[in-house]
Design a protein around this motif. Structure first.
Motif, PDB file in Angstrom:
ATOM      1  N   GLN A 229       1.053  -1.100  -0.231  1.00 50.26           N
ATOM      2  CA  GLN A 229       0.172   0.019  -0.057  1.00 50.26           C
ATOM      3  C   GLN A 229       0.904   1.183  -0.032  1.00 50.26           C
ATOM      4  O   GLN A 229       1.499   1.531   0.930  1.00 50.26           O
ATOM      5  N   ALA A 230       0.751   1.979  -1.166  1.00 49.34           N
ATOM      6  CA  ALA A 230       1.574   3.150  -1.108  1.00 49.34           C
ATOM      7  C   ALA A 230       0.849   4.636  -0.824  1.00 49.34           C
ATOM      8  O   ALA A 230      -0.510   4.550  -1.088  1.00 49.34           O
TER       9      ALA A 230
ATOM     10  N   TYR B 267       5.692   3.867  -8.252  1.00 49.62           N
ATOM     11  CA  TYR B 267       5.148   2.378  -7.606  1.00 49.62           C
ATOM     12  C   TYR B 267       6.288   2.059  -6.754  1.00 49.62           C
ATOM     13  O   TYR B 267       7.525   2.127  -7.116  1.00 49.62           O
ATOM     14  N   CYS B 268       5.733   1.125  -5.734  1.00 49.41           N
ATOM     15  CA  CYS B 268       6.705   0.446  -4.917  1.00 49.41           C
ATOM     16  C   CYS B 268       6.622  -0.970  -5.091  1.00 49.41           C
ATOM     17  O   CYS B 268       5.776  -1.413  -5.804  1.00 49.41           O
ATOM     18  N   ASN B 269       7.770  -1.628  -4.983  1.00 47.09           N
ATOM     19  CA  ASN B 269       7.695  -3.100  -4.946  1.00 47.09           C
ATOM     20  C   ASN B 269       8.544  -3.618  -3.736  1.00 47.09           C
ATOM     21  O   ASN B 269       9.276  -2.866  -3.257  1.00 47.09           O
ATOM     22  N   ALA B 270       8.563  -4.985  -3.959  1.00 49.39           N
ATOM     23  CA  ALA B 270       9.117  -5.760  -2.836  1.00 49.39           C
ATOM     24  C   ALA B 270       9.504  -7.336  -3.266  1.00 49.39           C
ATOM     25  O   ALA B 270       8.551  -7.791  -3.977  1.00 49.39           O
TER      26      ALA B 270
ATOM     27  N   CYS C 214       5.340   2.982   1.711  1.00 47.53           N
ATOM     28  CA  CYS C 214       4.826   1.899   1.270  1.00 47.53           C
ATOM     29  C   CYS C 214       4.910   0.894   2.142  1.00 47.53           C
ATOM     30  O   CYS C 214       6.008   0.407   2.357  1.00 47.53           O
ATOM     31  N   ALA C 215       3.883   0.169   2.477  1.00 47.62           N
ATOM     32  CA  ALA C 215       3.955  -0.796   3.598  1.00 47.62           C
ATOM     33  C   ALA C 215       3.367  -2.175   3.023  1.00 47.62           C
ATOM     34  O   ALA C 215       2.390  -2.225   2.404  1.00 47.62           O
ATOM     35  N   ALA C 216       4.035  -3.164   3.425  1.00 49.19           N
ATOM     36  CA  ALA C 216       3.852  -4.208   2.884  1.00 49.19           C
ATOM     37  C   ALA C 216       3.145  -5.231   4.241  1.00 49.19           C
ATOM     38  O   ALA C 216       3.335  -4.885   5.356  1.00 49.19           O
ATOM     39  N   SER C 217       2.025  -5.946   3.786  1.00 43.90           N
ATOM     40  CA  SER C 217       1.183  -6.671   4.549  1.00 43.90           C
ATOM     41  C   SER C 217       0.931  -7.942   4.205  1.00 43.90           C
ATOM     42  O   SER C 217       1.105  -8.340   2.949  1.00 43.90           O
ATOM     43  N   GLY C 218       0.312  -8.716   5.064  1.00 43.72           N
ATOM     44  CA  GLY C 218      -0.040 -10.191   4.553  1.00 43.72           C
ATOM     45  C   GLY C 218       0.910 -11.150   5.278  1.00 43.72           C
ATOM     46  O   GLY C 218       1.409 -11.125   6.347  1.00 43.72           O
TER      47      GLY C 218
ATOM     48  N   THR D  98      16.116  10.217  -1.304  1.00 43.50           N
ATOM     49  CA  THR D  98      16.690   9.018  -0.361  1.00 43.50           C
ATOM     50  C   THR D  98      15.591   7.952  -0.208  1.00 43.50           C
ATOM     51  O   THR D  98      14.494   8.356   0.349  1.00 43.50           O
ATOM     52  N   ILE D  99      16.228   6.794  -0.455  1.00 47.22           N
ATOM     53  CA  ILE D  99      15.470   5.799   0.063  1.00 47.22           C
ATOM     54  C   ILE D  99      15.693   5.044   1.406  1.00 47.22           C
ATOM     55  O   ILE D  99      16.905   5.185   1.793  1.00 47.22           O
ATOM     56  N   SER D 100      14.926   4.676   2.202  1.00 51.01           N
ATOM     57  CA  SER D 100      14.959   3.950   3.443  1.00 51.01           C
ATOM     58  C   SER D 100      13.993   2.998   3.676  1.00 51.01           C
ATOM     59  O   SER D 100      12.988   3.076   3.079  1.00 51.01           O
ATOM     60  N   ARG D 101      14.016   2.137   4.671  1.00 52.88           N
ATOM     61  CA  ARG D 101      13.070   1.227   5.196  1.00 52.88           C
ATOM     62  C   ARG D 101      13.210   1.039   6.608  1.00 52.88           C
ATOM     63  O   ARG D 101      14.116   1.037   7.525  1.00 52.88           O
ATOM     64  N   ASP D 102      11.859   0.589   7.021  1.00 53.64           N
ATOM     65  CA  ASP D 102      11.781   0.310   8.439  1.00 53.64           C
ATOM     66  C   ASP D 102      11.522  -1.402   8.387  1.00 53.64           C
ATOM     67  O   ASP D 102      10.333  -1.492   7.979  1.00 53.64           O
ATOM     68  N   TYR D 103      12.396  -2.066   8.982  1.00 48.31           N
ATOM     69  CA  TYR D 103      12.254  -3.254   8.867  1.00 48.31           C
ATOM     70  C   TYR D 103      11.032  -4.039   9.666  1.00 48.31           C
ATOM     71  O   TYR D 103      10.531  -5.000   9.532  1.00 48.31           O
ATOM     72  N   ASP D 104      11.077  -3.401  10.943  1.00 44.94           N
ATOM     73  CA  ASP D 104       9.870  -3.834  11.822  1.00 44.94           C
ATOM     74  C   ASP D 104       8.397  -3.571  11.172  1.00 44.94           C
ATOM     75  O   ASP D 104       7.637  -4.405  11.443  1.00 44.94           O
ATOM     76  N   LYS D 105       8.274  -2.445  10.508  1.00 47.14           N
ATOM     77  CA  LYS D 105       6.931  -2.182   9.794  1.00 47.14           C
ATOM     78  C   LYS D 105       6.975  -2.628   8.581  1.00 47.14           C
ATOM     79  O   LYS D 105       5.767  -2.278   7.905  1.00 47.14           O
ATOM     80  N   ASN D 106       8.045  -3.370   7.993  1.00 41.39           N
ATOM     81  CA  ASN D 106       7.913  -3.733   6.307  1.00 41.39           C
ATOM     82  C   ASN D 106       7.451  -2.674   5.486  1.00 41.39           C
ATOM     83  O   ASN D 106       6.762  -2.703   4.695  1.00 41.39           O
ATOM     84  N   THR D 107       8.194  -1.265   5.966  1.00 46.39           N
ATOM     85  CA  THR D 107       7.901  -0.392   5.011  1.00 46.39           C
ATOM     86  C   THR D 107       9.002   0.134   4.492  1.00 46.39           C
ATOM     87  O   THR D 107      10.280   0.340   5.152  1.00 46.39           O
ATOM     88  N   VAL D 108       8.786   0.752   3.249  1.00 52.69           N
ATOM     89  CA  VAL D 108       9.872   1.630   2.492  1.00 52.69           C
ATOM     90  C   VAL D 108       9.505   2.909   2.148  1.00 52.69           C
ATOM     91  O   VAL D 108       8.146   3.142   1.954  1.00 52.69           O
ATOM     92  N   TYR D 109      10.602   3.769   2.525  1.00 51.87           N
ATOM     93  CA  TYR D 109      10.208   5.148   2.243  1.00 51.87           C
ATOM     94  C   TYR D 109      10.981   5.904   0.905  1.00 51.87           C
ATOM     95  O   TYR D 109      12.084   5.168   0.729  1.00 51.87           O
ATOM     96  N   LEU D 110      10.371   7.091   0.428  1.00 49.07           N
ATOM     97  CA  LEU D 110      11.231   7.548  -0.651  1.00 49.07           C
ATOM     98  C   LEU D 110      11.090   9.145  -0.208  1.00 49.07           C
ATOM     99  O   LEU D 110       9.916   9.733  -0.139  1.00 49.07           O
ATOM    100  N   GLN D 111      12.209   9.821   0.515  1.00 51.68           N
ATOM    101  CA  GLN D 111      12.114  11.333   0.667  1.00 51.68           C
ATOM    102  C   GLN D 111      12.637  11.888  -0.376  1.00 51.68           C
ATOM    103  O   GLN D 111      13.715  11.714  -0.913  1.00 51.68           O
TER     104      GLN D 111
END
Length: 120
Positions: free
Chosen positions: A4-5, A93-96, A21-25, A67-80
């Motif tokens: 979900q972006a 679009y985000c992808n994983a 962008c948060a990954a879930s499931g 700048t790309i970064s990610r939160d491993y605990d939240k399964n989320t990637v960011y783009l500043q």
């Protein structure tokens, strides 16, 4: 696995936006995550990517501004995105690259896209 972006919108040249962008499931693990963008009539292009180990790669056109970064605990990637230019206007679009629980197969998943418009 669903992505979900969010965070797109209209911004003036020189402005900033932060995409999320948060990954879930049912996820066993997520390896690489990334952001791509696409404009009408053009192929989708890589903007930035980040590996599971945190190594990043940014397209030449956005180096020093995004700048790309990610939160491993939240399964989320960011783009500043800073110092935005009209040519950054696109659907982002985000992808994983993820392995769902119960499988051993890594698959590539895509988010739904979020519009970024840079205009005065």
């Amino acid at each position: 696995v669903q992505l979900q972006a969010s965070g797109g919108g209209l911004v003036q040249p020189g402005g900033s936006l932060r995409l999320s962008c948060a990954a879930s499931g049912s996820i066993f693990s997520i390896n690489g995550m990334g952001w791509y963008r696409q404009t009408p009539g053009k192929q989708r292009e890589l903007v930035a990517a980040i590996t599971r180990g945190g190594r990043t790669n940014h397209a030449d056109s956005v180096k020093g501004r995004f700048t790309i970064s990610r939160d491993y605990d939240k399964n989320t990637v960011y783009l500043q995105m800073n110092s935005l230019k009209p040519e950054d206007t696109a659907v982002y679009y985000c992808n994983a690259e993820a392995i769902p629980r119960g499988t051993i197969d890594e698959c590539t998943y895509w988010g739904q896209g979020t519009q970024v418009t840079v205009s005065s």
